[in-house]
Design a protein around this motif. Structure first.
Motif, mmCIF file in Angstrom:
data_model
loop_
_atom_site.group_PDB
_atom_site.id
_atom_site.type_symbol
_atom_site.label_atom_id
_atom_site.label_comp_id
_atom_site.label_asym_id
_atom_site.label_seq_id
_atom_site.Cartn_x
_atom_site.Cartn_y
_atom_site.Cartn_z
ATOM 1 N N THR A 211 0.745 -1.231 0.183
ATOM 2 C CA THR A 211 0.014 0.015 -0.086
ATOM 3 C C THR A 211 0.829 1.143 -0.022
ATOM 4 O O THR A 211 0.407 2.328 0.269
ATOM 5 C CB THR A 211 -0.880 -0.003 1.070
ATOM 6 O OG1 THR A 211 -0.353 -0.083 2.617
ATOM 7 C CG2 THR A 211 -2.247 -1.146 1.213
ATOM 8 N N GLU A 212 2.228 1.248 -0.397
ATOM 9 C CA GLU A 212 3.119 2.303 -0.542
ATOM 10 C C GLU A 212 3.327 3.158 0.749
ATOM 11 O O GLU A 212 3.970 4.181 0.943
ATOM 12 C CB GLU A 212 2.606 3.277 -1.547
ATOM 13 C CG GLU A 212 2.441 2.539 -2.999
ATOM 14 C CD GLU A 212 1.938 3.575 -3.855
ATOM 15 O OE1 GLU A 212 0.999 4.073 -3.675
ATOM 16 O OE2 GLU A 212 2.700 3.697 -4.982
ATOM 17 N N GLN A 213 3.005 2.359 1.859
ATOM 18 C CA GLN A 213 3.440 3.142 3.139
ATOM 19 C C GLN A 213 4.663 3.099 3.608
ATOM 20 O O GLN A 213 5.212 4.216 4.205
ATOM 21 C CB GLN A 213 2.451 2.262 4.358
ATOM 22 C CG GLN A 213 1.061 2.396 4.225
ATOM 23 C CD GLN A 213 0.333 1.830 5.337
ATOM 24 O OE1 GLN A 213 0.590 2.100 6.566
ATOM 25 N NE2 GLN A 213 -0.476 0.870 5.194
ATOM 26 N N ALA B 7 7.009 3.385 1.157
ATOM 27 C CA ALA B 7 7.640 4.126 -0.035
ATOM 28 C C ALA B 7 7.161 5.692 0.522
ATOM 29 O O ALA B 7 8.011 6.666 0.857
ATOM 30 C CB ALA B 7 6.955 3.942 -1.180
ATOM 31 N N SER B 8 6.011 5.944 1.324
ATOM 32 C CA SER B 8 5.716 7.175 1.914
ATOM 33 C C SER B 8 6.415 7.463 2.846
ATOM 34 O O SER B 8 6.787 8.747 3.150
ATOM 35 C CB SER B 8 4.017 7.324 2.060
ATOM 36 O OG SER B 8 3.778 6.895 3.113
ATOM 37 N N LEU B 9 6.824 6.712 3.970
ATOM 38 C CA LEU B 9 7.617 6.984 4.838
ATOM 39 C C LEU B 9 8.933 7.551 4.298
ATOM 40 O O LEU B 9 9.601 8.502 4.979
ATOM 41 C CB LEU B 9 8.080 5.756 5.716
ATOM 42 C CG LEU B 9 6.936 5.424 6.756
ATOM 43 C CD1 LEU B 9 7.539 4.098 7.444
ATOM 44 C CD2 LEU B 9 7.142 6.272 8.067
ATOM 45 N N GLU B 10 9.507 6.656 3.502
ATOM 46 C CA GLU B 10 10.861 7.087 2.699
ATOM 47 C C GLU B 10 10.915 8.455 2.203
ATOM 48 O O GLU B 10 11.710 9.288 2.628
ATOM 49 C CB GLU B 10 11.221 6.216 1.598
ATOM 50 C CG GLU B 10 11.709 5.032 2.003
ATOM 51 C CD GLU B 10 12.422 4.002 1.079
ATOM 52 O OE1 GLU B 10 12.246 4.388 -0.138
ATOM 53 O OE2 GLU B 10 12.978 2.893 1.332
ATOM 54 N N MET B 11 9.475 8.740 1.728
ATOM 55 C CA MET B 11 9.594 10.268 0.970
ATOM 56 C C MET B 11 9.168 11.063 2.066
ATOM 57 O O MET B 11 9.568 12.309 1.934
ATOM 58 C CB MET B 11 8.324 10.257 -0.037
ATOM 59 C CG MET B 11 8.551 9.385 -0.947
ATOM 60 S SD MET B 11 10.417 10.051 -2.149
ATOM 61 C CE MET B 11 10.028 11.609 -2.444
ATOM 62 N N ILE B 12 8.811 10.805 3.236
ATOM 63 C CA ILE B 12 8.829 11.857 4.238
ATOM 64 C C ILE B 12 10.057 12.066 4.947
ATOM 65 O O ILE B 12 10.143 12.992 5.573
ATOM 66 C CB ILE B 12 7.530 11.236 5.339
ATOM 67 C CG1 ILE B 12 6.272 11.252 4.676
ATOM 68 C CG2 ILE B 12 7.441 12.255 6.808
ATOM 69 C CD1 ILE B 12 4.939 11.060 5.576
ATOM 70 N N ASP C 134 13.414 6.664 7.817
ATOM 71 C CA ASP C 134 13.852 5.428 7.193
ATOM 72 C C ASP C 134 12.902 4.346 7.858
ATOM 73 O O ASP C 134 12.891 3.962 8.993
ATOM 74 C CB ASP C 134 15.301 5.290 7.966
ATOM 75 C CG ASP C 134 15.967 4.170 7.344
ATOM 76 O OD1 ASP C 134 15.264 3.125 6.607
ATOM 77 O OD2 ASP C 134 17.266 3.820 7.295
ATOM 78 N N PRO C 135 12.368 3.581 6.836
ATOM 79 C CA PRO C 135 11.508 2.625 7.393
ATOM 80 C C PRO C 135 12.105 1.289 8.095
ATOM 81 O O PRO C 135 11.682 0.912 8.825
ATOM 82 C CB PRO C 135 10.758 1.864 5.998
ATOM 83 C CG PRO C 135 11.398 2.558 4.966
ATOM 84 C CD PRO C 135 12.189 3.754 5.477
#
Lengths: 224, 298
Positions: free
Chosen positions: A89-91, A93-98, A101-102
């Motif tokens: 669900t790209e969560q 990826a969105s953490l990375e973009m925020i 670091d996941p």
């Protein structure tokens, strides 16, 4: 970002929520051990040794191994599915973009929570199992209570048995949680990919636990 | 005398018609201020090349649209700009910093300047709407709780969802989730805002709301917007400049007006939504008759 609240939350999810299955399983396994031990030992008139047998089997082998297998099925699969779905669900990826670091935010707290929880769960498993064995042995089959406990206390050694059992549980905790978070993070982000990753978590970690248990047992108790 | 005047206006009009398009074109390709400069970008997935030696410039403070048919790697381009994927070769310069060559720590710092609206919204499912929008603020700032609350409510108010702050993401409709994601993407007032297919799968009302929000956000702040989309009408309405991507490269670029008037068959097929053209309707296959007859023989 504060790590502690995340860790506590994950310990609740993977550890506390696994308590029921660990305790129920520990109880039944302890009861079966008591029953089987009695039926064998009573032929030799040494049914007082049931306490010793139950405690040593649990502390050395069954508590770490069975708790780890149950943990892989109950918590490991959930971790893989959760992380895999976050990826799909790209969560992640969105953490990375925020700019978060996941690996630190999602993976690390889950990994440490599993590593901390499993040894504690194994300890709970052993305690409940001993209690189940005592219930069957003393209450139902009528083994003399003093002999049951005294034999157990004399034979279980802290460094030989309790410490080695705890080391096993820690190794299994490391392996099971590592496999679970890796499979989740590395999965193909589709429904099929997540289902395969979840299956792999349970299969790989169960096999790793059983294989490592033999290696560890050989190293720890091989010269006994 | 009247004849002379008529002649003069005629000449003026003709001159304007000849000069203006070339004038505006030269202005737009030579942007005054470029925030992202992509040079010689090549990227492939497995054996399949996605980009072959592509140059793209994103002007600062404008809305730039990356358009093209599905599967041409538009989303991949955003991931390359965000540093989530690394190109095989080429440079992606963000104000002179080459993103693929940044270390992990520097990359995360650069990303604080970027906001991204994912196609699925990508809200954190274990947090309320309020906490989702507050998340970047909590992670990257030391602001006191009251101030975080004010900022979050302002951002949610801007997307019209202040009243939905206590809902969980699973309780939102698709359009609402995307608006919450937009509020989260702008929480830190980023310099660059990237939209991944913002209009896909939205009903007409939600689509109109999003188009207006994107335009208003761009006008209200001076950030740069990059929109990846294949929704022609919506994108043409708000974009300042458009890159049309197909077959691993930029096939056309220009202002919405220039693209709408372009006569290349590739551009026309896409802009007018023609089913067959340079992009074939049929996936590559053998001869139709042979294929059907083969089933009989078997």
């Amino acid at each position: 970002m504060q790590m502690l609240p995340l860790l506590v939350r994950q310990i609740y999810f993977v550890g506390v929520q696994s308590l029921i299955i660990i305790m129920v399983s520990g109880l039944f396994i302890g009861m079966v051990l008591g029953l089987q031990g009695y039926t064998i030992l009573v032929d030799y008139g040494s049914e007082q040794a049931v306490g010793q047998m139950v405690a040593l089997s649990l502390v050395r082998e069954l508590a770490p191994v069975v708790a780890a297998l149950l943990f892989a099925g109950r918590a490991g699969s959930a971790l893989t599915a959760e992380i895999g779905l976050m990826k799909a669900t790209e969560q992640l990826a969105s953490l990375e973009m925020i700019g978060v670091d996941p690996l630190r935010r999602i993976i690390a707290p889950r990994f440490w929570a599993g590593f901390i929880s499993l040894p504690l769960l194994a300890a709970v498993f052993a305690v409940v199992g001993v209690w189940g064995g005592a219930m069957v042995g003393i209450e139902w089959l009528g083994i003399y209570e003093g002999a049951f406990w005294a034999n157990m206390q004399n034979s279980v050694d802290f460094s030989e048995d309790v410490l080695n059992g705890s080391i096993k549980a820690m190794v299994f905790g490391f392996v099971v949680t590592w496999v679970a978070v890796f499979q989740g993070y590395d999965c193909v982000p589709t429904s099929e990919g997540i289902s395969q990753a979840t299956t792999r978590t349970v299969v790989y970690s169960s096999l790793a636990v059983l294989g490592l248990d033999f290696v560890l047992t050989a190293l720890m108790f091989g010269d006994l | 005398m009247p004849d002379f005047r008529a002649l003069l206006t005629g000449v003026q009009a003709a001159l304007r018609a000849v000069l203006e398009p070339t004038d505006s074109e030269s202005q737009m390709t030579q942007f005054d201020d470029i925030v992202i400069d992509i040079k010689g970008l090549s990227f492939s997935r497995g054996d399949r090349p996605i980009y072959r030696n592509v140059d793209i410039q994103i002007p600062r403070g404008k809305i730039t649209a990356i358009m093209g048919p599905s599967g041409t790697g538009k989303t991949t381009l955003l991931k390359l700009i965000g540093g989530q994927l690394k190109p095989d070769s080429g440079e992606i310069l963000l104000d002179g910093q080459d993103i693929p060559r940044l270390g992990r720590r520097e990359l995360f710092r650069v990303r604080e300047r970027m906001g991204m609206l994912f196609q699925s919204g990508a809200l954190f499912t274990d947090m309320t709407v309020f906490e989702n929008v507050a998340f970047p603020l909590r992670v990257h700032t030391e602001l006191p709780e009251e101030m975080i609350r004010d900022i979050v409510l302002m951002k949610l108010h801007a997307v019209g969802l202040r009243g939905a702050r206590d809902l969980m993401p699973s309780e939102l409709s698709g359009g609402m989730a995307r608006r919450v994601a937009l509020a989260r993407a702008v929480a830190l007032d980023p310099d660059i805002l990237m939209y991944d297919e913002p209009f896909t799968g939205q009903d007409p009302i939600a689509m109109g709301v999003l188009v207006n929000l994107i335009r208003q956000l761009n006008e209200a702040t001076d950030h740069t917007s990059i929109i990846v989309s294949h929704d022609i009408q919506e994108t043409l309405g708000i974009a300042d400049y458009i890159y049309l991507i197909a077959e691993g490269g930029v096939v056309a670029q220009g202002t919405p007006k220039q693209l709408a008037e372009a006569d290349s068959p590739q551009v026309r097929q896409f802009m007018q939504g023609l089913p067959d053209g340079p992009v074939p309707f049929h996936f590559p296959a053998g001869d139709y008759d042979d294929d059907l007859m083969q089933g009989r023989k078997g």
